[in-house]
Design a protein around this motif. Structure first.
Motif, PDB file in Angstrom:
ATOM      1  N   LEU A  13       0.791  -1.031  -0.053  1.00  0.00           N
ATOM      2  CA  LEU A  13       0.262  -0.111  -0.050  1.00  0.00           C
ATOM      3  C   LEU A  13       1.378   1.059   0.362  1.00  0.00           C
ATOM      4  O   LEU A  13       0.678   1.800  -0.920  1.00  0.00           O
ATOM      5  CB  LEU A  13      -1.000   0.504   1.777  1.00  0.00           C
ATOM      6  CG  LEU A  13      -2.302  -0.929   1.397  1.00  0.00           C
ATOM      7  CD1 LEU A  13      -2.620  -1.251   2.560  1.00  0.00           C
ATOM      8  CD2 LEU A  13      -2.864  -0.459   0.482  1.00  0.00           C
ATOM      9  N   ASN A  14       2.158   1.221   0.910  1.00  0.00           N
ATOM     10  CA  ASN A  14       2.511   2.173   0.738  1.00  0.00           C
ATOM     11  C   ASN A  14       3.565   2.416  -0.482  1.00  0.00           C
ATOM     12  O   ASN A  14       3.878   3.623  -0.647  1.00  0.00           O
ATOM     13  CB  ASN A  14       4.062   2.285   1.635  1.00  0.00           C
ATOM     14  CG  ASN A  14       3.710   2.716   2.725  1.00  0.00           C
ATOM     15  OD1 ASN A  14       2.922   3.573   3.202  1.00  0.00           O
ATOM     16  ND2 ASN A  14       4.739   1.330   4.524  1.00  0.00           N
ATOM     17  N   ASP A  71      -8.104   7.910   1.434  1.00  0.00           N
ATOM     18  CA  ASP A  71      -7.292   8.655   0.317  1.00  0.00           C
ATOM     19  C   ASP A  71      -6.977   7.472  -1.565  1.00  0.00           C
ATOM     20  O   ASP A  71      -7.955   7.157  -1.854  1.00  0.00           O
ATOM     21  CB  ASP A  71      -6.483   8.953  -0.036  1.00  0.00           C
ATOM     22  CG  ASP A  71      -5.755   9.630  -0.997  1.00  0.00           C
ATOM     23  OD1 ASP A  71      -6.022  10.053  -1.162  1.00  0.00           O
ATOM     24  OD2 ASP A  71      -4.411   9.479  -1.366  1.00  0.00           O
ATOM     25  N   LEU A  72      -6.799   6.237  -0.663  1.00  0.00           N
ATOM     26  CA  LEU A  72      -6.569   5.345  -1.570  1.00  0.00           C
ATOM     27  C   LEU A  72      -7.786   4.678  -1.816  1.00  0.00           C
ATOM     28  O   LEU A  72      -7.315   4.163  -3.626  1.00  0.00           O
ATOM     29  CB  LEU A  72      -5.460   4.216  -1.109  1.00  0.00           C
ATOM     30  CG  LEU A  72      -4.406   4.270  -1.059  1.00  0.00           C
ATOM     31  CD1 LEU A  72      -3.655   3.109  -0.834  1.00  0.00           C
ATOM     32  CD2 LEU A  72      -4.053   4.411  -2.308  1.00  0.00           C
ATOM     33  N   GLN A 112      -0.140   4.274  -2.933  1.00  0.00           N
ATOM     34  CA  GLN A 112       0.231   5.329  -2.801  1.00  0.00           C
ATOM     35  C   GLN A 112       0.779   6.707  -3.075  1.00  0.00           C
ATOM     36  O   GLN A 112       0.641   7.471  -3.722  1.00  0.00           O
ATOM     37  CB  GLN A 112       0.615   5.793  -0.831  1.00  0.00           C
ATOM     38  CG  GLN A 112      -0.492   6.586  -0.338  1.00  0.00           C
ATOM     39  CD  GLN A 112       0.598   7.095   0.162  1.00  0.00           C
ATOM     40  OE1 GLN A 112       1.193   6.656   1.477  1.00  0.00           O
ATOM     41  NE2 GLN A 112      -0.196   8.677   0.883  1.00  0.00           N
ATOM     42  N   LEU A 162      -1.338   3.904  -9.195  1.00  0.00           N
ATOM     43  CA  LEU A 162      -2.031   2.997  -8.113  1.00  0.00           C
ATOM     44  C   LEU A 162      -0.801   1.509  -8.448  1.00  0.00           C
ATOM     45  O   LEU A 162      -2.160   0.514  -8.148  1.00  0.00           O
ATOM     46  CB  LEU A 162      -3.403   3.089  -8.294  1.00  0.00           C
ATOM     47  CG  LEU A 162      -3.536   4.125  -7.309  1.00  0.00           C
ATOM     48  CD1 LEU A 162      -5.489   4.583  -7.802  1.00  0.00           C
ATOM     49  CD2 LEU A 162      -3.741   5.001  -6.244  1.00  0.00           C
ATOM     50  N   ILE A 194      -4.573   7.568   4.835  1.00  0.00           N
ATOM     51  CA  ILE A 194      -4.872   7.172   3.733  1.00  0.00           C
ATOM     52  C   ILE A 194      -5.149   6.201   3.083  1.00  0.00           C
ATOM     53  O   ILE A 194      -5.316   6.127   1.911  1.00  0.00           O
ATOM     54  CB  ILE A 194      -3.119   6.487   4.071  1.00  0.00           C
ATOM     55  CG1 ILE A 194      -2.024   7.635   4.176  1.00  0.00           C
ATOM     56  CG2 ILE A 194      -2.383   5.474   2.883  1.00  0.00           C
ATOM     57  CD1 ILE A 194      -0.506   7.158   4.668  1.00  0.00           C
ATOM     58  N   ASN A 223       5.019   9.390   3.685  1.00  0.00           N
ATOM     59  CA  ASN A 223       4.954   8.268   3.488  1.00  0.00           C
ATOM     60  C   ASN A 223       5.089   7.177   3.909  1.00  0.00           C
ATOM     61  O   ASN A 223       4.847   7.749   5.419  1.00  0.00           O
ATOM     62  CB  ASN A 223       5.863   7.805   2.559  1.00  0.00           C
ATOM     63  CG  ASN A 223       5.718   9.476   1.284  1.00  0.00           C
ATOM     64  OD1 ASN A 223       4.914   9.661   0.177  1.00  0.00           O
ATOM     65  ND2 ASN A 223       7.528   9.991   0.485  1.00  0.00           N
TER      66      ASN A 223
END
Ligand code: ARG
Length: 587
Positions: free
Chosen positions: A99-100, A566-567, A103, A108, A563, A491
């Protein structure tokens, strides 16, 4: 196969070789998604499949594999279950790292195609002097979504509008207009499309009833094909008239197309027949030139021919498709040609493809695909029509969707006691109305018929565009409420703990796989299903009781959860954009 599965596959291959020797190189680990999240995320079934070959019990084979298997970067220690399944559970740290990584990536984490190629999507393709009907609407919406997915993957896509702008019907129409309304043939915009459609109908009646008129019409076709100035001019005016009308729909739907109608291939038609003749495929049958097909018979069981030149020398729809197919392979250098039309044309394409194949026109590296779709039905379950039984004009249909979404929105604003500007209301009503029509079509498996219902497609609940748009806007609302800039969340901040966080996280990482499936099977509803499921997973995560707190959570959870919000929003936005649907920040 997603990147995680690919990594696991490599490890399995190594373990198999280490356990059983070099003969086992390249054996498929048979890795599938776990049937139940209780057992983990993936399951490898290879031990069962090797039992016979190795003459051992699958459970014994499974433990031999597991002993050599190094998946510690990705998974918890593997477990052997049942008769010999190897269960794998992804490590939380692995998910966090994935996921990091996505982001920071505007795509994506979705790579472009390994081998980008020229692909043609032949879609929309209405007919001049006729109304575009709901079938063309389906073709337009589905074809556009397919083109968008392929473009996103980095393919070089040609979006072709194979307009029906050629053929005997124009002789008929021009001959008729010469009699009843000659100005239409010399003056631009003397007709509107409605008149044109009416004249077309009358011309057809006349043609069917009157033999002398048939002859006049035929001469007019000959003049057109020979390029006689006045006839050609008249034809151009008629095309222009329809083109303007089609363009209104394309603008409203945000569709880009290159027009390359049937007339474009006119000069290539004699060459098609000649070459079929040379390859020995052509047979004269009652004056017509045809190719006999395998697997197609008439009611009497006799072999069916595909006519490529009629006894009067005229060419037809199939001849044009043969010519365009060759052109697309030779001139456009397409590697995949995708035809989006109603299922009723399946035989036509199967026949055209077969003839082209027999003639040796299709190189091994070229793929021809007919993408069929079902009918649009009214709420009475019959073919979609107006109350008076006419075909529904697409402009009317789209306007109606927008008008209804406008009414719904006003009612909702009143209920919520919100004041919004006219501009806001009109914009939201338009986006929601158009999206609803598109999404209702795309969310169905295209091969089946579907019932067109304004009420259903505009519903804020269920697998609808408004529901998806609302999920997106709701997330943007979180950022507004907390005065958070999603772009500045930092991040490497994802930490996953709660069950709903893990479920959402895993699902977010599956977009890649879904897009790949759509690229292959050309079924956009799979993307809709994914987005719908994603919104549900998000709602569970954001639920006060079942999920987690977000804005009022402690750090480091707060940032991590933001996060995830947002994702989710970015995934929805990207996914919807591939369906040709635009999101709204507020609605
Ligand atoms: N004009 C046709 C119709 O309205 C569709 C054309 C589809 N494309 C093709 N290459 N035949 O049914």
């Amino acid at each position: 196969m997603n990147p995680t599965q690919e990594k696991l596959k490599v490890q399995f291959e190594q373990a198999l070789v280490a356990a059983f020797g070099a003969d086992f190189v390249g054996i498929d680990p048979i890795l599938v998604a776990a049937s139940n999240p209780k057992f983990g995320d993936y399951q490898a079934n290879v031990a069962l499949s090797l039992s016979k070959k190795l003459g051992k019990q699958p459970r014994i084979i499974a433990s031999a594999i597991v002993e050599k298997l190094d998946v510690s970067q990705i998974c918890e220690p593997p477990e052997i279950a049942g008769p010999g399944f190897i269960n794998l559970k992804l490590k939380t740290a692995y998910l966090e790292a994935q996921l990091n990584a996505i982001q920071a990536d505007p795509r994506l984490g979705i790579p472009t195609a390994k081998t980008p190629q020229r692909e043609i999507v032949d879609f929309s393709s209405p007919n001049i002097a006729k109304d575009m009907h709901v079938g063309h609407l389906r073709s337009t919406i589905i074809g556009d979504a397919i083109a968008r997915v392929l473009e996103f993957q980095g393919h070089d896509v040609l979006r072709l509008n194979h307009i029906g702008d050629w053929g005997t019907q124009f002789g008929m129409l021009i001959a008729y207009l010469r009699e009843v309304y000659p100005e239409a043939l010399t003056t631009a915009n003397a007709l509107d499309i409605g008149d044109l459609v009416t004249f077309y109908r009358q011309a057809k009646q006349r043609f069917d009833a009157d033999e002398a008129f048939q002859e006049t019409a035929r001469q007019e076709v000959v003049r057109l094909q020979a390029g006689a100035q006045d006839t050609l001019h008249a034809w151009k005016l008629l095309c222009e008239q329809s083109r303007q009308e089609f363009q209104l729909i394309y603008d409203l739907l945000d569709i880009k197309l290159i027009e390359r109608g049937e007339s474009f291939y006119n000069s290539l038609l004699p060459g098609v027949v000649e070459d079929l003749e040379k390859s020995g495929l052509l047979v004269e049958n009652q004056g017509a030139k045809c190719v006999f097909l395998e697997g197609f018979t008439n009611r009497e069981g006799e072999p069916l021919p595909l006519i490529v030149q009629k006894s009067d020398g005229g060419y037809n729809y199939a001849t044009t498709d043969l010519a365009s197919l060759r052109y697309r392979i030779q001139q456009d250098e397409a590697k995949r040609i995708i035809y989006v039309t109603d299922a009723g044309q399946a035989n036509h394409f199967a026949q055209v493809f077969q003839v082209a194949g027999k003639a040796g026109w299709i190189p091994d590296d070229v793929e021809l695909v007919h993408v069929p779709f079902g009918l649009v039905l009214g709420e009475d379950g019959k073919k979609f029509k107006t109350r008076s039984g006419d075909t529904v004009r697409l402009r009317d249909l789209l306007d109606e969707a927008i008008a209804r979404s406008h009414t719904d929105l006003k009612a909702r604003l009143q209920e919520e006691e919100r004041q919004e500007t006219e501009e806001f209301i009109n914009e939201v009503a338009k986006v929601v109305g158009i999206s609803a029509v598109k999404y209702a079509d795309l969310s169905q498996n295209r091969t089946s018929n579907y019932v067109f219902s304004y009420d259903k497609m505009l519903d804020l609940k269920g697998n609808t565009a408004p529901y998806m748009l609302y999920a997106y806007a709701r997330i943007q609302g979180i950022s507004r409420k907390g005065e958070i800039n999603f772009k500045e969340l930092g991040n490497n901040a994802v930490v996953l703990e709660h069950e709903t966080e893990l479920a959402l996280a895993k699902y977010l990482l599956q977009l890649d796989e879904v897009i790949n499936t759509v690229e292959q099977d050309l079924l956009p509803h799979r993307l809709c299903e994914y987005l719908y499921e994603l919104s549900k997973k998000f709602n569970q995560f954001y639920d006060r009781d079942r999920g987690v707190r977000v804005l009022d959570a402690e750090e480091p959870q707060r940032t991590s959860r933001l996060i995830l919000c947002d994702l989710t929003a970015r995934t929805l936005k990207l996914g919807l954009s591939l369906l040709g649907i635009q999101v709204l920040e507020r609605m």
